[in-house]
Design an enzyme around this catalytic site. Structure first.
Site, PDB file in Angstrom:
ATOM      1  N   ASP A  11       0.877  -1.376  -0.042  1.00  0.00           N
ATOM      2  CA  ASP A  11      -0.196   0.246  -0.246  1.00  0.00           C
ATOM      3  C   ASP A  11       0.765   1.090   0.006  1.00  0.00           C
ATOM      4  O   ASP A  11       0.198   1.981   0.551  1.00  0.00           O
ATOM      5  CB  ASP A  11      -1.173   0.195   1.092  1.00  0.00           C
ATOM      6  CG  ASP A  11      -1.697  -0.730   1.305  1.00  0.00           C
ATOM      7  OD1 ASP A  11      -2.031  -1.718   0.614  1.00  0.00           O
ATOM      8  OD2 ASP A  11      -1.769  -1.792   2.335  1.00  0.00           O
ATOM      9  N   LYS A  14       2.123   1.781  -4.976  1.00  0.00           N
ATOM     10  CA  LYS A  14       2.697   1.803  -6.625  1.00  0.00           C
ATOM     11  C   LYS A  14       1.440   1.770  -7.421  1.00  0.00           C
ATOM     12  O   LYS A  14       1.543   2.214  -8.742  1.00  0.00           O
ATOM     13  CB  LYS A  14       2.392   0.005  -6.513  1.00  0.00           C
ATOM     14  CG  LYS A  14       3.932  -0.380  -4.861  1.00  0.00           C
ATOM     15  CD  LYS A  14       3.742  -1.848  -4.996  1.00  0.00           C
ATOM     16  CE  LYS A  14       2.426  -2.466  -4.313  1.00  0.00           C
ATOM     17  NZ  LYS A  14       2.661  -2.323  -2.694  1.00  0.00           N
ATOM     18  N   GLY A  38      -4.691  -4.163  -3.904  1.00  0.00           N
ATOM     19  CA  GLY A  38      -5.828  -3.387  -4.175  1.00  0.00           C
ATOM     20  C   GLY A  38      -4.960  -1.992  -4.888  1.00  0.00           C
ATOM     21  O   GLY A  38      -3.851  -0.603  -3.636  1.00  0.00           O
ATOM     22  N   HIS A  39      -4.460  -1.746  -5.840  1.00  0.00           N
ATOM     23  CA  HIS A  39      -3.890  -0.538  -6.382  1.00  0.00           C
ATOM     24  C   HIS A  39      -4.721   0.412  -6.741  1.00  0.00           C
ATOM     25  O   HIS A  39      -5.792   0.681  -7.352  1.00  0.00           O
ATOM     26  CB  HIS A  39      -3.165  -0.751  -7.712  1.00  0.00           C
ATOM     27  CG  HIS A  39      -1.949  -1.895  -6.863  1.00  0.00           C
ATOM     28  ND1 HIS A  39      -1.393  -2.373  -7.728  1.00  0.00           N
ATOM     29  CD2 HIS A  39      -1.781  -2.670  -6.102  1.00  0.00           C
ATOM     30  CE1 HIS A  39      -0.563  -3.396  -7.163  1.00  0.00           C
ATOM     31  NE2 HIS A  39      -0.778  -3.388  -6.360  1.00  0.00           N
ATOM     32  N   GLN A 221       2.023  -6.076  -3.085  1.00  0.00           N
ATOM     33  CA  GLN A 221       2.984  -6.041  -2.091  1.00  0.00           C
ATOM     34  C   GLN A 221       3.674  -5.253  -1.773  1.00  0.00           C
ATOM     35  O   GLN A 221       4.261  -4.142  -2.241  1.00  0.00           O
ATOM     36  CB  GLN A 221       2.487  -7.163  -1.538  1.00  0.00           C
ATOM     37  CG  GLN A 221       1.803  -8.413  -1.173  1.00  0.00           C
ATOM     38  CD  GLN A 221       0.790  -8.878  -2.810  1.00  0.00           C
ATOM     39  OE1 GLN A 221       1.834  -9.692  -3.524  1.00  0.00           O
ATOM     40  NE2 GLN A 221      -0.781  -8.458  -2.855  1.00  0.00           N
TER      41      GLN A 221
HETATM   42  P1  GDP Z   1      -0.748   0.196  -3.547  1.00  0.00           P
HETATM   43  O1  GDP Z   1      -1.078  -0.915  -2.854  1.00  0.00           O
HETATM   44  O2  GDP Z   1       0.502   0.119  -3.319  1.00  0.00           O
HETATM   45  O3  GDP Z   1      -1.184   0.645  -5.101  1.00  0.00           O
HETATM   46  O4  GDP Z   1      -1.259   1.412  -3.252  1.00  0.00           O
HETATM   47  P2  GDP Z   1      -2.897   1.310  -2.635  1.00  0.00           P
HETATM   48  O5  GDP Z   1      -3.679   1.956  -3.148  1.00  0.00           O
HETATM   49  O6  GDP Z   1      -3.420   0.273  -1.335  1.00  0.00           O
HETATM   50  O7  GDP Z   1      -2.616   2.394  -0.965  1.00  0.00           O
HETATM   51  C1  GDP Z   1      -2.279   4.438  -1.353  1.00  0.00           C
HETATM   52  C2  GDP Z   1      -3.182   5.207  -1.023  1.00  0.00           C
HETATM   53  O8  GDP Z   1      -2.794   6.513  -0.743  1.00  0.00           O
HETATM   54  C3  GDP Z   1      -4.571   5.241  -1.690  1.00  0.00           C
HETATM   55  O9  GDP Z   1      -5.643   5.314  -1.256  1.00  0.00           O
HETATM   56  C4  GDP Z   1      -4.027   6.109  -2.436  1.00  0.00           C
HETATM   57  O10 GDP Z   1      -4.499   6.711  -3.317  1.00  0.00           O
HETATM   58  C5  GDP Z   1      -2.933   7.748  -1.517  1.00  0.00           C
HETATM   59  N1  GDP Z   1      -2.022   8.153  -2.439  1.00  0.00           N
HETATM   60  C6  GDP Z   1      -1.497   8.043  -3.448  1.00  0.00           C
HETATM   61  N2  GDP Z   1       0.047   8.716  -2.885  1.00  0.00           N
HETATM   62  C7  GDP Z   1      -0.531   9.759  -2.290  1.00  0.00           C
HETATM   63  C8  GDP Z   1      -0.064  10.775  -1.872  1.00  0.00           C
HETATM   64  O11 GDP Z   1       0.978  11.194  -2.319  1.00  0.00           O
HETATM   65  N3  GDP Z   1      -0.407  11.990  -0.522  1.00  0.00           N
HETATM   66  C9  GDP Z   1      -1.907  10.877  -0.330  1.00  0.00           C
HETATM   67  N4  GDP Z   1      -2.214  11.852   0.561  1.00  0.00           N
HETATM   68  N5  GDP Z   1      -2.228  10.106  -0.733  1.00  0.00           N
HETATM   69  C10 GDP Z   1      -2.243   9.277  -1.325  1.00  0.00           C
HETATM   70  P1  IMO Z   2      -0.812  -4.498  -2.613  1.00  0.00           P
HETATM   71  O1  IMO Z   2      -0.380  -4.361  -3.742  1.00  0.00           O
HETATM   72  C1  IMO Z   2      -1.205  -4.848   2.007  1.00  0.00           C
HETATM   73  C2  IMO Z   2      -1.235  -8.977   4.046  1.00  0.00           C
HETATM   74  C3  IMO Z   2      -2.567  -9.226   4.474  1.00  0.00           C
HETATM   75  C4  IMO Z   2      -1.480 -10.310   5.515  1.00  0.00           C
HETATM   76  C5  IMO Z   2      -0.191 -11.086   4.573  1.00  0.00           C
HETATM   77  C6  IMO Z   2      -0.908 -12.525   3.895  1.00  0.00           C
HETATM   78  O2  IMO Z   2      -2.353  -3.475  -2.053  1.00  0.00           O
HETATM   79  O3  IMO Z   2      -0.029  -3.196  -1.420  1.00  0.00           O
HETATM   80  P2  IMO Z   2      -2.543 -12.866   2.203  1.00  0.00           P
HETATM   81  O4  IMO Z   2      -3.785 -12.243   1.839  1.00  0.00           O
HETATM   82  O5  IMO Z   2      -1.329 -12.597   0.992  1.00  0.00           O
HETATM   83  O6  IMO Z   2      -2.293 -14.424   2.510  1.00  0.00           O
HETATM   84  O7  IMO Z   2      -1.746 -11.897   3.376  1.00  0.00           O
HETATM   85  O8  IMO Z   2      -0.002 -10.050   3.328  1.00  0.00           O
HETATM   86  N1  IMO Z   2      -1.494  -8.171   2.063  1.00  0.00           N
HETATM   87  C7  IMO Z   2      -1.290  -6.893   2.148  1.00  0.00           C
HETATM   88  N2  IMO Z   2      -0.858  -5.643   2.564  1.00  0.00           N
HETATM   89  N3  IMO Z   2      -1.017  -4.411   0.902  1.00  0.00           N
HETATM   90  C8  IMO Z   2      -1.177  -5.444  -0.444  1.00  0.00           C
HETATM   91  O9  IMO Z   2      -0.977  -5.741  -1.295  1.00  0.00           O
HETATM   92  C9  IMO Z   2      -1.533  -6.744   1.256  1.00  0.00           C
HETATM   93  N4  IMO Z   2      -1.378  -8.200   0.134  1.00  0.00           N
HETATM   94  C10 IMO Z   2      -1.205  -9.081   1.197  1.00  0.00           C
HETATM   95  O10 IMO Z   2      -2.621  -7.770   5.555  1.00  0.00           O
HETATM   96  O11 IMO Z   2      -0.713  -9.343   6.315  1.00  0.00           O
HETATM   97 MG    MG Z   3      -2.762  -1.438  -1.940  1.00  0.00          MG
END
Ligand code: GDP
Ligand code: IMO
Ligand code: MG
Length: 421
Positions: A11, A14, A38-39, A221
């Site tokens: 998270d 990415k 979840g991207h 991840q």
């Molecule tokens: P990923 O899994 O690495 O793609 O990241 P996620 O989408 O799960 O979580 C990142 C969260 O931070 C999302 O809700 C994005 O919209 C938000 N986000 C990304 N970059 C920034 C930033 O620079 N500032 C803020 N406030 N939010 C951001």
């Molecule tokens: P993105 O790509 C954050 C965490 C789960 C748990 C552990 C194992 O959005 O960054 P799993 O379902 O993979 O067997 O869970 O890994 N986890 C993540 N945490 N971002 C993710 O993906 C994750 N994918 C798995 O919360 O701790």
């Molecule tokens: Mg994510």
């Protein structure tokens, strides 16, 4: 081929950055993980969360590949594609799926839940998407792959695996009442997946490289969740590091170019496992609120804490990171003081900065360096020169501690809130 990966516990942002960089590439490819990811992407005032589809999908010139290293849930993929209905994306042209990717079947999800339930308070905090059990079957050489759905005896192969899973589920006393309904959805989704462009993606990737086309591998991840180097067993079941892009796409290590390591200006973790800098106070609460730190896949509140340099150095080392991207700097706007963990203190008082085998089970105390916060909005900042001096100091301190240049700073979720250096 360049690789973009998360250096923390996932998270990091990415999805946003893959979408931002995508115009510089011809191909974007996912190489591991599955719907546990979840991207999030944001542009034109709309927010999109992608789980299995690569984050280049909104750029019509880009070929998006779901590679062999991925575990694919047909039900979730179908829903995801249907959810993007209004964007008139040409899936035949812009999305291909490796026939060698592994399929998540309904009983994998039941097994994931059964294993978690049996672990009680030692549970991993899995996303319950069936990731662990599916990779287990892949390595155990009994899994089904995307190419198998085209075979006339797919149903028999499926049934054989389900019977095996049912034995395990009955050992765990786990109900299979929901299975029939899940199977209905599954087979419907399998028919849908058959209509997609199913290929041997290693050829497409290597032919693209031979033609000097640029490929961006999109990690899911983060390195601290890697099955080898993360805080085992509180990890995911795949290789989340640069090397995973080689095995997950069929690309030679010599073909790796830049490695973009992406990290938040602080830390978050969702699920169980050690987190030395975790904050249990109002500061952590404020970070969660300001950063909207709730899981994109499960909606769970994310655990929050200060930046952890020993962990970041470790991730940089195992990945060969060539450029750092710092995300969510704006979330730290609210603080007058910002802390950064530079070392861990062991129970006997010794200070270390290594992630040893023993560290997962050791209560370490973070040693902090305190810095002055900028404590002002970054909403209108569009260049590095406009950064407040305290933010410049933060960036400079991290660069010198980590020995890798920070080439991008993100100051908000939208595409445009991205500052390149
Ligand atoms: P990923 O899994 O690495 O793609 O990241 P996620 O989408 O799960 O979580 C990142 C969260 O931070 C999302 O809700 C994005 O919209 C938000 N986000 C990304 N970059 C920034 C930033 O620079 N500032 C803020 N406030 N939010 C951001
Ligand atoms: P993105 O790509 C954050 C965490 C789960 C748990 C552990 C194992 O959005 O960054 P799993 O379902 O993979 O067997 O869970 O890994 N986890 C993540 N945490 N971002 C993710 O993906 C994750 N994918 C798995 O919360 O701790
Ligand atoms: Mg994510």
């Amino acid at each position: 081929m360049d690789v973009l990966l998360g250096l923390q516990w996932g998270d990091e942002g990415k999805g946003k950055i893959v979408d931002v960089l995508a115009p510089q590439y011809e191909v974007v490819a996912r190489f591991q993980g599955g719907p546990n990811a979840g991207h999030t992407l944001e542009f034109d005032g709309i927010k999109h969360v992608l789980h299995q589809i690569p984050s280049g999908i909104f750029r019509p010139q880009i070929l998006n590949i779901i590679g062999n290293g991925v575990v694919l849930d047909p039900i979730i993929l179908k829903k995801e594609i249907e959810g993007l209905g209004k964007f008139s994306i040409d899936y035949q042209k812009n999305l291909v799926v490796s026939k060698k990717a592994t399929i998540i079947i309904p009983t994998h999800k039941l097994l994931d839940a059964a294993y978690e339930q049996s672990k009680g308070d030692k549970k991993i905090g899995s996303t319950l998407k069936g990731i662990g059990p599916t990779y287990q079957d892949k390595i155990g050489r009994s899994a089904l792959r995307v190419g198998d759905i085209l075979s006339p005896d797919f149903k028999e192969k499926y049934q054989l695996l389900v019977e095996k899973h049912k034995t395990t589920l009955s050992f765990y006393n786990f109900s299979v009442d929901k299975l029939e309904e899940m199977e209905g959805q599954f087979f419907e989704a399998v028919e849908f997946v058959k209509s997609l462009n199913l290929i041997d993606s290693e050829y497409v990737v290597n032919e693209a490289l031979a033609a000097d086309k640029k490929i961006l591998a999109e990690g899911a991840q983060g390195s601290l969740l890697d099955v080898d180097f993360g805080s085992y067993p509180f990890v995911t079941s795949s290789t989340t590091m640069t090397a995973g892009a080689c095995t997950g796409l069929g690309v030679a290590p010599s073909k790796i170019g830049e490695v973009f390591g992406i990290f938040k200006a602080y830390c978050t973790r969702v699920g169980s496992g050690p987190f030395p800098t975790e904050l249990f106070d109002e500061i952590g609460e404020a970070m969660r609120k300001e950063g909207n730190e709730f899981g994109s896949t499960t909606g769970r509140p994310r655990r929050c804490g200060w930046l952890d340099l020993p962990a970041l150095k470790y991730s940089i080392m195992i990945n060969g990171v060539t450029q750092l991207f710092m995300m969510k700097a704006d979330v730290l706007n609210i603080f007058k003081e910002i802390k950064v963990c530079t070392q861990y203190e062991l129970p006997d008082g010794e200070k270390i900065d290594r992630l040893s085998f023993e560290i997962t089970d050791t209560e370490v105390k973070p040693v902090y360096k305190t810095m002055k916060g900028w404590n002002c909005s970054l909403a209108d900042v569009r260049s590095y020169e406009e950064f407040p001096v305290e933010l410049k100091d933060y960036v400079a301190f991290l660069e010198s501690a980590l020995n890798v240049p920070i080439k991008l700073v993100s100051v908000g979720p939208d595409r445009v809130q991205t500052i390149m250096r």
